[in-house]
Design a protein around this motif. Structure first.
Motif, PDB file in Angstrom:
ATOM      1  N   ILE A  37      39.443  44.461  48.915  1.00  0.00           N
ATOM      2  CA  ILE A  37      38.911  44.074  50.229  1.00  0.00           C
ATOM      3  C   ILE A  37      37.391  44.210  50.250  1.00  0.00           C
ATOM      4  O   ILE A  37      36.673  43.323  50.733  1.00  0.00           O
ATOM      5  CB  ILE A  37      39.549  44.940  51.331  1.00  0.00           C
ATOM      6  CG1 ILE A  37      41.038  44.592  51.477  1.00  0.00           C
ATOM      7  CG2 ILE A  37      38.827  44.739  52.666  1.00  0.00           C
ATOM      8  CD1 ILE A  37      41.777  45.505  52.434  1.00  0.00           C
ATOM      9  N   MET A  38      36.881  45.322  49.726  1.00  0.00           N
ATOM     10  CA  MET A  38      35.433  45.530  49.708  1.00  0.00           C
ATOM     11  C   MET A  38      34.731  44.491  48.842  1.00  0.00           C
ATOM     12  O   MET A  38      33.637  44.022  49.187  1.00  0.00           O
ATOM     13  CB  MET A  38      35.120  46.943  49.210  1.00  0.00           C
ATOM     14  CG  MET A  38      35.560  48.063  50.147  1.00  0.00           C
ATOM     15  SD  MET A  38      34.753  47.968  51.761  1.00  0.00           S
ATOM     16  CE  MET A  38      33.025  48.123  51.288  1.00  0.00           C
ATOM     17  N   LYS A  39      35.343  44.106  47.747  1.00  0.00           N
ATOM     18  CA  LYS A  39      34.745  43.080  46.886  1.00  0.00           C
ATOM     19  C   LYS A  39      34.687  41.740  47.610  1.00  0.00           C
ATOM     20  O   LYS A  39      33.687  41.013  47.520  1.00  0.00           O
ATOM     21  CB  LYS A  39      35.544  42.951  45.593  1.00  0.00           C
ATOM     22  CG  LYS A  39      35.368  44.126  44.631  1.00  0.00           C
ATOM     23  CD  LYS A  39      36.169  43.911  43.353  1.00  0.00           C
ATOM     24  CE  LYS A  39      35.956  45.067  42.380  1.00  0.00           C
ATOM     25  NZ  LYS A  39      36.754  44.885  41.132  1.00  0.00           N
ATOM     26  N   LEU A  40      35.745  41.400  48.324  1.00  0.00           N
ATOM     27  CA  LEU A  40      35.752  40.149  49.081  1.00  0.00           C
ATOM     28  C   LEU A  40      34.712  40.177  50.194  1.00  0.00           C
ATOM     29  O   LEU A  40      34.044  39.160  50.462  1.00  0.00           O
ATOM     30  CB  LEU A  40      37.152  39.900  49.661  1.00  0.00           C
ATOM     31  CG  LEU A  40      38.248  39.578  48.643  1.00  0.00           C
ATOM     32  CD1 LEU A  40      39.608  39.503  49.316  1.00  0.00           C
ATOM     33  CD2 LEU A  40      37.941  38.246  47.938  1.00  0.00           C
ATOM     34  N   GLN A  41      34.567  41.319  50.853  1.00  0.00           N
ATOM     35  CA  GLN A  41      33.544  41.442  51.892  1.00  0.00           C
ATOM     36  C   GLN A  41      32.147  41.282  51.300  1.00  0.00           C
ATOM     37  O   GLN A  41      31.261  40.684  51.927  1.00  0.00           O
ATOM     38  CB  GLN A  41      33.673  42.795  52.587  1.00  0.00           C
ATOM     39  CG  GLN A  41      34.900  42.920  53.474  1.00  0.00           C
ATOM     40  CD  GLN A  41      35.022  44.288  54.116  1.00  0.00           C
ATOM     41  OE1 GLN A  41      34.339  45.234  53.721  1.00  0.00           O
ATOM     42  NE2 GLN A  41      35.891  44.411  55.106  1.00  0.00           N
ATOM     43  N   LEU A  42      31.954  41.809  50.101  1.00  0.00           N
ATOM     44  CA  LEU A  42      30.660  41.667  49.434  1.00  0.00           C
ATOM     45  C   LEU A  42      30.364  40.202  49.119  1.00  0.00           C
ATOM     46  O   LEU A  42      29.248  39.718  49.367  1.00  0.00           O
ATOM     47  CB  LEU A  42      30.655  42.504  48.157  1.00  0.00           C
ATOM     48  CG  LEU A  42      29.391  42.426  47.294  1.00  0.00           C
ATOM     49  CD1 LEU A  42      28.179  42.917  48.071  1.00  0.00           C
ATOM     50  CD2 LEU A  42      29.569  43.247  46.014  1.00  0.00           C
TER      51      LEU A  42
END
Length: 492
Positions: A386-391
C-alpha cells in the motif's frame, strides 16, 4: 507597478500637483522585509513548534530502541501478610527408630508372650522405640513475609525484532524532520502570499489615491470651464459621479489593506493590530526577472520533503513486517537474578533476610497459533505494498503539479510583459487626452475614458507583478528548491 511611476505620471497630468517623496522602507521604523516575515512566522508558528517537539520525541524513541540491545536490570519486591502459620504436621508425630544388630538396621518391635511381634489396631507392627516430633517444632511463623529480587536480562536473539525497531525509530526521526521541512515550506508560501497581498493592496491604494486626485483635478478644470461658459453642468455631474465612485473604491482598498496587514501580522506571530510596514511597499522594485521553468523530475523527487516522507513510510512498513515475522521465530535471552526473602529457608527457618544468585537462559519457541502470527505478517506485507502504491501515486501527482506550476509561471511572465506594454500605452493615452482637453479638442468623456484605461492598466500591472512573485515561490516549492533551512534550526 512602482510608486515612482505614479508620481512621475501625476506630475505631468495634474495641474500644479506635487507629491513629497516617501521615506524609504529601510529607514522607517516597524518595517519588515520578506525574509524577516518568514523568519518570524516560522519562529512563532505553533505547528512548527509541534513539529520540532515531534522531532525531539522521535530522537528519544530512537535512543529507547537502542537501549533494547543492552542488558536490563530490574528490582522487584513485596510484602505479604498471612493469616496462619505454616505447619508440616497436623499433630505430634512418633517416628519408629531402627537399631543396628551387627548385620544391619532393623526395627525393634514389641513382642508378645509368644515372642512374635505384636500388631496394632491398624494391622501394623508396633515399634518398641520411637522418636517424638512435636507439631510445634515443625510449625513456622509466616505471618509477615518480605521478599525481593534483582534480575538481569540480556537479549541474545529476539527474532530480529530489536534490529527492526532500531531502524523504524531511525526512519521515524527522519520522517519527523521531513514533515517539519514540509510545514516550513507551507508557512513560507502562506507568508509570501500574505506579504505580496499587502504590497499589492498598498500599490492599489496609491493608485486609487492618484486616480481620485486625477478626477479631482478634472473636477476643478470643468468647474473653471463652466465659469467661463464653455462647459455645462452635466459635464460636471458626470465627473462628480466618477469622483464619488473612486472615493468609494479608495475606502474599500483601505479596508482591504488593513485586513491584509492583520492577516500577515497573525501569520508572523505578532498582534493583529501591529503597525506593519513592508520594505517592498514603498521601494522601487525592478522589473521581474525571468522564471526558470526547466527541471529534472528525478532531482525534483529527491528534493521534495513530502515525497521523502512517503519513501520513509515504505521503509518503516518494511521494518514493521520484520517485527511481525519475529513473532514466528525463537526468542533467546540470558537471565540472572539475586533473590532474597525474610524469613528464609537457606539455613533452616530464620526470620532474617538472606538470598542467593541464580543464572539461566530462557528460550521461547512459537509452535502453533492457528495462523495468527502468520496472518499478522501477511497483513504487514500488504501495508508495504500500500505504501509503495501511495508513493507511486504521489510521484505522478507531483509531476502534474510541477508541470502546472511551470506553465502558470510562464503564463504569468507573459501576462506581466503584456501589462507593461499596456501601461506605457495607457500613460501616453492619458497624456494625450489631458493635452487635448486643455487645448479644447477633447471632451470630458474622453479624459475620463483615458483615466479609466490608465487605472485598469496600472491595476492589471500590479496584479501581474504580484502573480509573478507568487508563481516564482510556488514553483520553487513544488520543485523542492525553496530555501527554508535559513529560517529555523535544521541541525540533525
Amino acid at each position: 507597478m512602482r510608486l515612482s511611476r505614479f508620481r512621475s505620471l501625476l506630475c505631468c497630468v495634474m495641474l500644479g500637483a506635487t507629491f513629497a517623496g516617501a521615506q524609504t522602507a529601510a529607514e522607517a521604523p516597524g518595517t519588515y522585509s520578506l525574509d524577516s516575515c518568514r523568519a518570524m512566522a516560522i519562529a512563532n508558528n505553533k505547528q512548527m513548534r509541534i513539529k520540532a517537539e515531534q522531532v525531539k520525541a522521535a530522537g528519544y524513541q530512537k535512543k529507547e530502541a537502542f537501549a533494547a540491545y543492552l542488558p536490563a536490570i530490574d528490582f522487584a519486591g513485596g510484602y505479604t501478610y498471612n493469616q496462619k502459620k505454616l505447619s508440616i504436621f497436623d499433630s505430634d508425630q512418633h517416628l519408629p527408630i531402627q537399631t543396628f544388630d551387627g548385620k544391619g538396621y532393623s526395627f525393634d518391635l514389641v513382642t508378645g508372650p509368644d515372642g512374635m511381634p505384636v500388631k496394632g489396631p491398624n494391622g501394623e507392627y508396633i515399634p518398641k522405640n520411637v522418636a517424638y516430633l512435636p507439631k510445634d517444632a515443625m510449625t513456622y511463623d509466616i505471618h509477615n513475609v518480605f521478599f525481593g529480587a534483582v534480575t538481569l536480562t540480556q537479549p541474545i536473539f529476539m527474532g530480529g525484532k530489536i534490529v527492526a525497531m532500531n531502524k523504524i525509530t531511525k526512519y521515524a526521526e527522519e520522517l519527523a524532520r521531513s514533515l517539519q521541512d514540509n510545514s516550513a515550506e507551507d508557512i513560507i508560501y502562506a507568508v509570501d502570499a500574505a506579504y505580496w497581498q499587502v504590497v499589492s493592496l498598498n500599490a492599489k491604494h496609491e493608485l486609487a489615491t492618484s486616480y481620485v486626485a486625477l478626477l479631482d483635478t478634472l473636477h476643478n478644470n470643468v468647474q473653471a470651464m463652466i465659469n467661463e461658459g464653455v462647459a455645462t453642468r452635466s459635464d460636471l455631474l458626470t465627473v462628480d459621479v466618477k469622483l464619488n465612485s473612486a472615493n468609494v473604491d479608495l475606502v474599500k482598498v483601505e479596508n482591504g489593506l488593513t485586513l491584509s496587514r492583520m492577516a500577515l501580522a497573525q501569520l508572523c506571530g505578532l498582534p493583529v493590530n501591529s503597525d506593519m510596514h513592508l520594505v517592498d511597499e514603498n521601494a522601487d522594485r525592478p522589473d521581474q526577472a525571468p522564471i526558470a521553468t526547466e527541471y529534472n523530475m528525478t532531482d525534483v523527487y529527491s528534493r521534495r520533503p513530502d515525497l521523502h516522507a512517503l519513501e520513509l513510510g515504505v521503509k518503516i512498513a518494511g521494518e514493521k513486517s520484520k517485527v511481525a515475522l519475529s513473532s514466528m521465530l525463537p526468542n533467546l535471552a540470558l537471565v540472572g537474578a539475586y533473590s532474597f526473602s525474610n524469613p528464609n529457608m537457606y539455613d533452616g527457618f530464620k526470620k532474617r533476610f538472606n538470598g542467593a544468585f541464580s543464572v539461566g537462559a530462557m528460550l521461547t519457541i512459537p509452535i502453533w497459533h492457528w495462523g495468527g502470527n502468520y496472518n499478522k505478517y501477511r497483513a504487514s506485507k500488504t501495508d508495504v505494498n500500500i505504501m509503495k502504491l501511495q508513493l507511486e501515486d504521489a510521484k505522478e501527482k507531483i509531476e502534474l503539479q510541477v508541470s502546472q506550476a511551470a506553465f502558470k509561471a510562464r503564463e504569468a511572465m507573459k501576462t506581466y510583459a503584456m501589462t507593461q506594454a499596456n501601461l506605457t500605452k495607457a500613460d501616453e493615452n492619458l497624456r494625450q487626452a489631458q493635452l487635448g482637453f486643455k487645448e479644447g479638442v477633447s471632451t470630458t468623456d474622453n479624459v475620463m475614458e483615458a483615466q479609466t484605461a490608465w487605472l485598469k492598466a496600472n491595476s492589471e500591472n500590479i496584479d501581474a507583478e504580484i502573480d509573478v512573485n507568487l508563481c516564482r515561490v510556488y514553483l520553487s516549492k513544488v520543485i523542492g528548491t525553496m530555501d527554508y533551512e535559513t529560517y529555523y534550526d535544521t541541525e540533525k
